[in-house]
Design an enzyme around this catalytic site. Structure first.
Site, mmCIF file in Angstrom:
data_model
loop_
_atom_site.group_PDB
_atom_site.id
_atom_site.type_symbol
_atom_site.label_atom_id
_atom_site.label_comp_id
_atom_site.label_asym_id
_atom_site.label_seq_id
_atom_site.Cartn_x
_atom_site.Cartn_y
_atom_site.Cartn_z
ATOM 1 N N THR A 96 0.870 -1.183 0.000
ATOM 2 C CA THR A 96 0.000 0.000 0.000
ATOM 3 C C THR A 96 0.904 1.228 0.000
ATOM 4 O O THR A 96 1.647 1.446 0.960
ATOM 5 C CB THR A 96 -0.884 0.040 1.259
ATOM 6 O OG1 THR A 96 -1.664 -1.149 1.294
ATOM 7 C CG2 THR A 96 -1.796 1.249 1.251
ATOM 8 N N LYS A 171 -7.653 1.700 -2.870
ATOM 9 C CA LYS A 171 -7.296 1.252 -1.511
ATOM 10 C C LYS A 171 -7.406 2.411 -0.510
ATOM 11 O O LYS A 171 -7.985 2.261 0.572
ATOM 12 C CB LYS A 171 -5.870 0.692 -1.556
ATOM 13 C CG LYS A 171 -5.216 0.419 -0.231
ATOM 14 C CD LYS A 171 -5.706 -0.855 0.407
ATOM 15 C CE LYS A 171 -5.116 -1.022 1.793
ATOM 16 N NZ LYS A 171 -5.637 -2.154 2.510
ATOM 17 N N LYS A 246 -1.257 5.295 8.650
ATOM 18 C CA LYS A 246 -0.479 5.370 7.390
ATOM 19 C C LYS A 246 -1.432 5.578 6.199
ATOM 20 O O LYS A 246 -1.223 6.459 5.378
ATOM 21 C CB LYS A 246 0.314 4.066 7.211
ATOM 22 C CG LYS A 246 1.012 3.967 5.866
ATOM 23 C CD LYS A 246 1.502 2.551 5.561
ATOM 24 C CE LYS A 246 1.738 2.403 4.061
ATOM 25 N NZ LYS A 246 2.120 1.059 3.648
HETATM 26 P P1 NAD Z 1 5.912 -5.932 7.269
HETATM 27 O O1 NAD Z 1 6.677 -4.803 7.855
HETATM 28 O O2 NAD Z 1 5.563 -7.104 8.117
HETATM 29 O O3 NAD Z 1 6.705 -6.514 5.981
HETATM 30 C C1 NAD Z 1 7.488 -5.747 5.111
HETATM 31 C C2 NAD Z 1 8.733 -6.567 4.790
HETATM 32 O O4 NAD Z 1 9.495 -5.883 3.802
HETATM 33 C C3 NAD Z 1 9.651 -6.766 5.999
HETATM 34 O O5 NAD Z 1 9.860 -8.151 6.216
HETATM 35 C C4 NAD Z 1 10.931 -6.022 5.609
HETATM 36 O O6 NAD Z 1 12.112 -6.646 6.105
HETATM 37 C C5 NAD Z 1 10.858 -6.089 4.102
HETATM 38 N N1 NAD Z 1 11.652 -5.060 3.426
HETATM 39 C C6 NAD Z 1 11.695 -3.736 3.688
HETATM 40 N N2 NAD Z 1 12.530 -3.115 2.820
HETATM 41 C C7 NAD Z 1 13.000 -4.087 2.000
HETATM 42 C C8 NAD Z 1 13.896 -4.087 0.889
HETATM 43 N N3 NAD Z 1 14.470 -2.958 0.472
HETATM 44 N N4 NAD Z 1 14.165 -5.256 0.284
HETATM 45 C C9 NAD Z 1 13.588 -6.404 0.715
HETATM 46 N N5 NAD Z 1 12.736 -6.482 1.763
HETATM 47 C C10 NAD Z 1 12.451 -5.323 2.376
HETATM 48 O O7 NAD Z 1 4.602 -5.284 6.640
HETATM 49 P P2 NAD Z 1 3.263 -6.042 6.185
HETATM 50 O O8 NAD Z 1 2.290 -6.029 7.297
HETATM 51 O O9 NAD Z 1 3.623 -7.332 5.535
HETATM 52 O O10 NAD Z 1 2.707 -5.003 5.108
HETATM 53 C C11 NAD Z 1 3.259 -4.929 3.801
HETATM 54 C C12 NAD Z 1 2.414 -3.972 2.978
HETATM 55 O O11 NAD Z 1 1.068 -4.447 2.943
HETATM 56 C C13 NAD Z 1 2.354 -2.554 3.544
HETATM 57 O O12 NAD Z 1 2.425 -1.642 2.479
HETATM 58 C C14 NAD Z 1 1.012 -2.502 4.249
HETATM 59 O O13 NAD Z 1 0.477 -1.202 4.307
HETATM 60 C C15 NAD Z 1 0.186 -3.420 3.375
HETATM 61 N N6 NAD Z 1 -0.973 -4.053 4.059
HETATM 62 C C16 NAD Z 1 -0.820 -4.625 5.278
HETATM 63 C C17 NAD Z 1 -1.922 -5.204 5.904
HETATM 64 C C18 NAD Z 1 -1.788 -5.839 7.262
HETATM 65 O O14 NAD Z 1 -2.831 -6.121 7.895
HETATM 66 N N7 NAD Z 1 -0.584 -6.117 7.762
HETATM 67 C C19 NAD Z 1 -3.177 -5.212 5.263
HETATM 68 C C20 NAD Z 1 -3.294 -4.670 3.986
HETATM 69 C C21 NAD Z 1 -2.171 -4.084 3.384
#
Ligand code: NAD
Length: 297
Positions: A96, A171, A246
Site C-alpha cells: 500500500t 485502496k 499510514k
Molecule cells: P511488514 O513490515 O511485516 O513486511 C514488510 C517486509 O518488507 C519486511 O519483512 C521487511 O524486512 C521487508 N523489506 C523492507 N525493505 C525491504 C527491501 N528494500 N528489500 C527487501 N525487503 C524489504 O509489513 P506487512 O504487514 O507485511 O505489510 C506490507 C504492505 O502491505 C504494507 O504496504 C502494508 O500497508 C500493506 N498491508 C498490510 C496489511 C496488514 O494487515 N498487515 C493489510 C493490507 C495491506
C-alpha cells in the site's frame, strides 16, 4: 506453474508467497530479514541472496513492502528490479503506497518495456493466510489479464480499477471510509453509554437500521456483539492503528494533491494520530473507541 520472485516476506508477504508455493509455483524470495527468507525455504521455496537474484530468472516479480520509499528503492535503485529482471517479466506491487510513487514506478517500468500493476490488498494477515485477499488493481487491461490467475492464488476477489495507480487510489479511498466509519461507530457506542442505552441493544437496532456498516457488524469496537472482533481480545491487532494512520495520511496527501475536500478524512487522520502518539500504534485500529471514551468534551 510460473517462476516467481517475491520481495518483502513480512506479515503479509510471507503467507502470500506460501500460497503461491501451495498452488505449485516455483518461488524465489528475498527480504532484508534472513529469518523471513528462512521461513520461505523451510516451506519449500528458494532463498535469494539479494534483490537482483530474486528478480533475474523470474517470469513474475511480486513486491510486498512497507511504503513508497522502499518500493521506489526496490524497483528503481542501482541493483533494483528494473535493472535485474529479464525483458517481458510481469511486475506486480502489492504494497500500500502513495499514488504518485505507484505511477512513477509504473512509468519507469513501462519505458523499459515491462508490464506492471499496482495491486494493493485488503483482508489483512488472516486473508493473506487463508488466500482470501481482495486485490485492487491498476494497470493496462492486457497486463491485468496476465496477472489475474496468479493473483487468484492469493485472493478470492481481484478487481481491475483502471490505469496505473488506480489500485492504490481505490485502496486509500476504501480505507478512508473505514477510518471515518470506525470513529463514527465508536462515538455512537460512547454516546449510548452516556445515555444509558445497552451496547447490545444499540447493536441489534443499528445493525438492522441505516447505521449499518462493516465497522459495526464485522468489527464492532465494543466487546460482545461480534465475538470475532478484536474488541473481545483487548484490541489485539488485526489491523494496527499505525497501519490505519499510514493509510489515512496517504488519503490526505492524495486529497491535497488532487484538491478534494475531505474534512472527515482529515479529522480521522488527526484522531488516529493522537491515538498512535499516545502509545497505541500496535493496538487494533478499533481500539480508537477507548480514545473516544477518554476524550473530554
Ligand atoms: P511488514 O513490515 O511485516 O513486511 C514488510 C517486509 O518488507 C519486511 O519483512 C521487511 O524486512 C521487508 N523489506 C523492507 N525493505 C525491504 C527491501 N528494500 N528489500 C527487501 N525487503 C524489504 O509489513 P506487512 O504487514 O507485511 O505489510 C506490507 C504492505 O502491505 C504494507 O504496504 C502494508 O500497508 C500493506 N498491508 C498490510 C496489511 C496488514 O494487515 N498487515 C493489510 C493490507 C495491506
Amino acid at each position: 506453474m510460473a517462476r516467481i520472485g517475491f520481495i518483502g516476506l513480512g506479515n503479509m508477504g510471507l503467507p502470500m508467497a506460501l500460497n503461491l508455493l501451495k498452488a505449485g509455483h516455483a518461488v524465489s524470495g528475498f527480504d532484508m530479514s534472513r529469518t523471513q527468507v528462512e521461513k520461505l525455504t523451510a516451506a519449500g521455496g528458494k532463498g535469494a541472496a539479494d534483490l537482483a537474484a530474486a528478480a533475474s530468472g523470474a517470469e513474475v516479480v511480486i513486491t510486498m513492502l512497507p511504503a513508497g520509499k522502499e518500493v521506489r528503492e526496490v524497483y528503481l535503485g542501482g541493483n533494483g528490479v528494473l535493472g535485474a529482471a529479464a525483458p517481458g517479466t510481469l511486475l506486480i506491487d502489492s504494497s500500500t503506497i502513495d499514488v504518485e510513487s505507484a505511477r512513477a514506478v509504473a512509468l519507469a517500468a513501462e519505458k523499459k518495456g515491462f508490464g506492471i500493476l499496482d495491486a494493493p490488498v485488503s483482508g489483512g494477515v488472516g486473508g493473506a493466510q487463508a488466500g482470501t485477499l481482495t486485490f485492487m488493481v491498476g494497470g493496462s487491461t492486457d497486463v491485468f489479464a496476465r496477472a489475474k490467475p496468479i493473483l487468484e492464488n492469493m485472493g478470492k476477489t481481484v478487481v481491475h480499477a483502471g490505469g496505473a495507480g488506480n489500485g492504490q487510489a481505490a485502496k486509500i479511498c476504501n480505507n478512508m471510509i473505514l477510518g471515518v466509519s470506525m470513529i463514527a461507530v465508536s462515538e455512537a457506542f460512547v454516546l449510548a453509554e452516556k445515555l444509558g442505552l445497552d451496547a447490545q441493544k444499540l447493536f441489534d437496532i443499528a445493525s438492522k437500521s441505516s447505521g449499518q456498516c462493516w465497522s459495526l457488524t464485522s468489527y464492532c469496537p465494543v466487546p460482545g456483539p461480534v465475538p470475532t472482533a478484536p474488541s473481545n481480545r483487548d484490541y489485539q491487532a488485526g489491523f494496527t492503528a499505525a497501519m490505519m494512520l499510514k493509510d489515512l495520511k496517504l488519503s490526505q496527501e492524495a486529497a491535497n494533491a488532487g484538491g478534494a475536500a475531505t474534512a472527515l478524512g482529515a479529522e480521522a487522520t488527526a484522531i488516529y494520530d493522537r491515538y498512535v502518539s499516545g502509545g497505541h500504534a500496535g493496538k487494533d485500529f478499533s481500539g480508537i473507541v477507548t480514545f473516544v471514551r477518554d476524550t473530554r468534551r
